[in-house]
Design an enzyme around this catalytic site. Structure first.
Site, PDB file in Angstrom:
ATOM      1  N   GLU A 146       9.552   0.616  10.922  1.00 54.46           N
ATOM      2  CA  GLU A 146      10.449   1.859  10.975  1.00 54.46           C
ATOM      3  C   GLU A 146       9.981   3.152  11.050  1.00 54.46           C
ATOM      4  OE1 GLU A 146      12.474   4.651   9.749  1.00 54.46           O
ATOM      5  OE2 GLU A 146      12.824   3.855   7.641  1.00 54.46           O
TER       6      GLU A 146
ATOM      7  N   CYS B  74      12.939  10.523   8.339  1.00 55.03           N
ATOM      8  CA  CYS B  74      12.812   9.960   9.865  1.00 55.03           C
ATOM      9  C   CYS B  74      14.135  10.211  10.699  1.00 55.03           C
ATOM     10  CB  CYS B  74      12.110   8.683   9.799  1.00 55.03           C
ATOM     11  SG  CYS B  74      12.939   7.766   8.846  1.00 55.03           S
TER      12      CYS B  74
ATOM     13  N   GLU C 241       9.168  15.311  16.550  1.00 53.79           N
ATOM     14  CA  GLU C 241       9.721  14.979  15.063  1.00 53.79           C
ATOM     15  C   GLU C 241       9.027  16.087  14.129  1.00 53.79           C
ATOM     16  OE1 GLU C 241       8.640  11.332  13.074  1.00 53.79           O
ATOM     17  OE2 GLU C 241      10.485  11.347  12.218  1.00 53.79           O
TER      18      GLU C 241
ATOM     19  N   LYS D  90       0.690  -1.204   0.064  1.00 51.15           N
ATOM     20  CA  LYS D  90      -0.043   0.119   0.136  1.00 51.15           C
ATOM     21  C   LYS D  90       0.963   1.336   0.007  1.00 51.15           C
ATOM     22  CE  LYS D  90      -2.029   2.758   2.766  1.00 51.15           C
ATOM     23  NZ  LYS D  90      -1.924   3.974   2.089  1.00 51.15           N
TER      24      LYS D  90
HETATM   25  P1  ADP Z   1       2.293  10.343   8.167  1.00 49.69           P
HETATM   26  O1  ADP Z   1       1.756  10.940   9.181  1.00 49.69           O
HETATM   27  O2  ADP Z   1       3.699  11.108   7.913  1.00 49.69           O
HETATM   28  O3  ADP Z   1       1.464  10.587   6.899  1.00 49.69           O
HETATM   29  P2  ADP Z   1       1.780   7.753   8.565  1.00 49.69           P
HETATM   30  O4  ADP Z   1       2.278   6.828   9.494  1.00 49.69           O
HETATM   31  O5  ADP Z   1       0.147   8.226   9.116  1.00 49.69           O
HETATM   32  O6  ADP Z   1       2.563   8.882   8.356  1.00 49.69           O
HETATM   33  O7  ADP Z   1       1.527   7.048   7.261  1.00 49.69           O
HETATM   34  C1  ADP Z   1       2.343   6.212   6.744  1.00 49.69           C
HETATM   35  C2  ADP Z   1       1.821   5.083   5.926  1.00 49.69           C
HETATM   36  O8  ADP Z   1       0.811   4.437   6.898  1.00 49.69           O
HETATM   37  C3  ADP Z   1       0.524   5.710   4.950  1.00 49.69           C
HETATM   38  O9  ADP Z   1       0.983   4.754   3.836  1.00 49.69           O
HETATM   39  C4  ADP Z   1      -0.398   5.633   5.536  1.00 49.69           C
HETATM   40  O10 ADP Z   1      -1.548   5.637   4.383  1.00 49.69           O
HETATM   41  C5  ADP Z   1      -0.511   4.532   6.448  1.00 49.69           C
HETATM   42  N1  ADP Z   1      -1.325   4.525   7.420  1.00 49.69           N
HETATM   43  C6  ADP Z   1      -1.962   5.605   8.419  1.00 49.69           C
HETATM   44  N2  ADP Z   1      -2.842   5.242   9.014  1.00 49.69           N
HETATM   45  C7  ADP Z   1      -3.141   3.942   8.924  1.00 49.69           C
HETATM   46  C8  ADP Z   1      -3.800   2.865   9.840  1.00 49.69           C
HETATM   47  N3  ADP Z   1      -4.547   3.308  10.726  1.00 49.69           N
HETATM   48  N4  ADP Z   1      -3.419   1.558   9.514  1.00 49.69           N
HETATM   49  C9  ADP Z   1      -2.749   1.469   8.568  1.00 49.69           C
HETATM   50  N5  ADP Z   1      -1.993   2.155   7.688  1.00 49.69           N
HETATM   51  C10 ADP Z   1      -1.855   3.367   8.032  1.00 49.69           C
END
Ligand code: ADP
Length: 525
Positions: free
Chosen positions: A294, A328, A425, A218
């Site tokens: 990570e 990161c 961060e 994804k």
């Molecule tokens: P950021 O806040 O920097 O966008 P995230 O950790 O929210 O970082 O996003 C990193 C990845 O995790 C993206 O592909 C995002 O769609 C996905 N993501 C965000 N929320 C969820 C969730 N609840 N479950 C699974 N994947 C998620």
């Protein structure tokens, strides 16, 4: 080709908070009349989900917009995958693993497909880099000269591993022949972020495929385009259908469905610590799939008393500002010894003022826009909090230009450990410079964080370098260098920066099961 200097007004909401005297000025180098490298738009051909080797619409028929961060304008509408699409993709990956040719072909055959793919990407670097820049805002030269070549290198590196993965023969007590088989785990679910869309794709996909797994990946909702584009080349290189499935979509729907899927055997995630906790819980509550994470960081960059200040300033600048500060492992706590502090701060300010900000498609541009309005607003909020909490704003402090998500390179001095800008961060071009007295003091302070991803150490003294390298509780220590991301070097975090290691030999272990086969021997010689 000339570089011009322009005078910018400070972000209006902040102007009343700025110190009336002091060294803060906002003259920045801009890219206004630099030579244009390439003219976007490149053509966008692939916007659907990739399931079982076919581009398909989302089951719901829904799409979502993806943007150009230079302007905030929509550049394409992309199929929006959700739980139903994840089910279809996992079923395809399962079939490809249980019945398809990928895990059954020789490792050498797999390796040849990875190598062919690397060659094809290498031939198309310019077009792919342009798409990466268009969707993420990162400088085109960075994408084309650093990230895409590294992408290719990663695929070649892991192609080299594919036919060198094997178990051991183990001497055991008793009449037994004991061997271990290193087997692919099965279907890997992979969730990646937006800051390095293609490099994160490679970090995840390469080791999984080298070991013979199949994948549902994804992409981040902000940057769905390049993964779909390279996937086409992968299939042309001979990747069988169903081995690599790509779902564009949002985290709480598509991402959560993947993390909690009962038929996904392994989950690899890169993103924020908060989301990492969510996916770990989803994996645990479903089928206890193996998880690697990570996550975030707040990396110290420690400049010792004996440092060459000019070189330390350059490296500390790079450590923080690279990729718009959206790393990161960014060196976001610059600890500088008190003897050289004033000189360092002044030179860091001058370096930040020289940073070339502008259209990432132009030659010489070092800094493009932040990824989206949410990150842009978040960075500006942190800048405001730095000012309110009493840090000295040396330069920057506001938006750059009038459209898109550009932020002025910002430097704070007199930062204290308990200020938010030294703890959270920020993920933006905001350098926080702190002062330290001695090595014991800085070790304690550097380690006093929930994170443990990386650290930079700048010193001429080998004893100081060794002492800091061993005392810092982080997954990577860069000594007199920073952001060295060779394909062979493992990367990952201590503490809340994650679990597991990616790259190098270490990430192969994330995608292998070890099976012990114990055979009774009737007669021992
Ligand atoms: P950021 O806040 O920097 O966008 P995230 O950790 O929210 O970082 O996003 C990193 C990845 O995790 C993206 O592909 C995002 O769609 C996905 N993501 C965000 N929320 C969820 C969730 N609840 N479950 C699974 N994947 C998620």
């Amino acid at each position: 080709m000339t570089v011009v200097r322009r005078v910018f007004s400070v972000f209006p909401a902040l102007s009343r908070l700025l110190p009336s005297s002091g060294r803060c000025s906002n003259r920045f180098t801009t890219a206004a009349d630099l030579e244009e490298l390439i003219t976007p738009p490149v053509q966008i051909n692939y916007t659907k989900l990739l399931i079982n080797g076919q581009f398909v619409d989302a089951a719901s028929g829904k799409t979502f917009p993806t943007y150009d961060p230079r302007t905030g304008e929509v550049i394409a509408h992309v199929a929006e995958g959700d739980a139903e699409d994840v089910n279809r993709a996992v079923a395809a990956a399962r079939r490809a693993f249980d019945e398809g040719p990928w895990p059954r072909m020789t490792a050498y055959e797999r390796s040849k497909i990875l190598l062919r793919f690397a060659d094809m990407v290498e031939k198309n670097i310019k077009e792919i880099a342009a798409l990466e820049t268009w969707n993420s805002g990162k400088p085109y030269e960075q994408a084309a000269k650093i990230e895409l070549p590294m992408f290719v290198r990663l695929f070649r590196y892991y192609a080299g591993w594919a036919d060198k993965i094997h178990g051991l023969t183990i001497p055991a007590d008793g009449p037994y022949h004991v061997q271990t088989l290193h087997e692919a785990i099965g279907v890997a679910g992979q969730i990646i972020p937006w800051n390095f869309p293609l490099l994160m794709f490679a970090w995840k996909v390469c080791p999984a495929l080298a070991c013979g797994n199949t994948i549902v990946l994804k992409t981040a909702e902000q940057t769905p385009l390049t993964a779909l584009c390279v996937a086409i080349l992968f299939h042309e290189a001979g990747l069988p259908e169903g081995v690599l499935n790509i779902i564009s979509g949002y985290g709480p729907s598509a991402g959560a469905a993947l993390a909690s899927h009962m038929d996904v055997d392994k989950l690899a995630f890169t993103g924020s610590t908060d989301t990492g906790k969510i996916v770990l819980e989803l994996a645990g509550r479903s089928n206890l799939k193996a998880v690697t994470l990570e996550l975030g960081g707040k990396s110290p960059f420690i400049v010792c008393k004996d440092a060459n200040v000019n070189r330390a300033v350059q490296l500390a600048h790079f450590a923080l500002f690279f990729n718009q500060g959206q790393c990161c492992c960014a060196g976001s706590r610059t600890y500088v010894h008190e003897h050289i502090y004033e000189e360092f701060v002044e030179k860091a300010r001058l370096r930040a003022m020289r940073r070339v900000v502008g259209d990432p498609f132009k030659r010489g541009v070092e800094q493009g826009p932040q990824i989206d309005s949410e990150q842009f607003e978040k960075v500006l909020k942190y800048i405001k909090s730095g000012i309110v909490s009493g840090a000295t704003l040396e330069c920057g402090g506001g938006r750059f230009g009038s459209k898109g998500y550009f932020v002025q390179p910002t430097v704070f001095s007199n930062v204290e450990d308990d200020m938010l800008i030294a703890k959270d961060e920020i993920f933006g071009p905001v350098q926080s410079i702190l002062k330290f007295k001695d090595i014991d003091d800085v070790i304690k302070r550097a380690n006093n964080t929930q994170y443990g991803l990386a650290a930079g150490v700048f010193t001429k003294d080998v004893n100081t370098a060794n002492r800091l390298s061993r005392a810092l509780r982080v997954g990577t220590v860069w000594v007199n260098c920073f952001d060295v991301f060779d394909a062979a070097i493992p990367f990952g975090g201590y503490k809340m920066s994650g679990m597991g290691r990616e790259k190098g030999i270490y990430s192969l272990y994330n995608y292998l099961q070890v099976k012990a086969v114990v055979t009774h021997l009737n007669k021992v010689r």
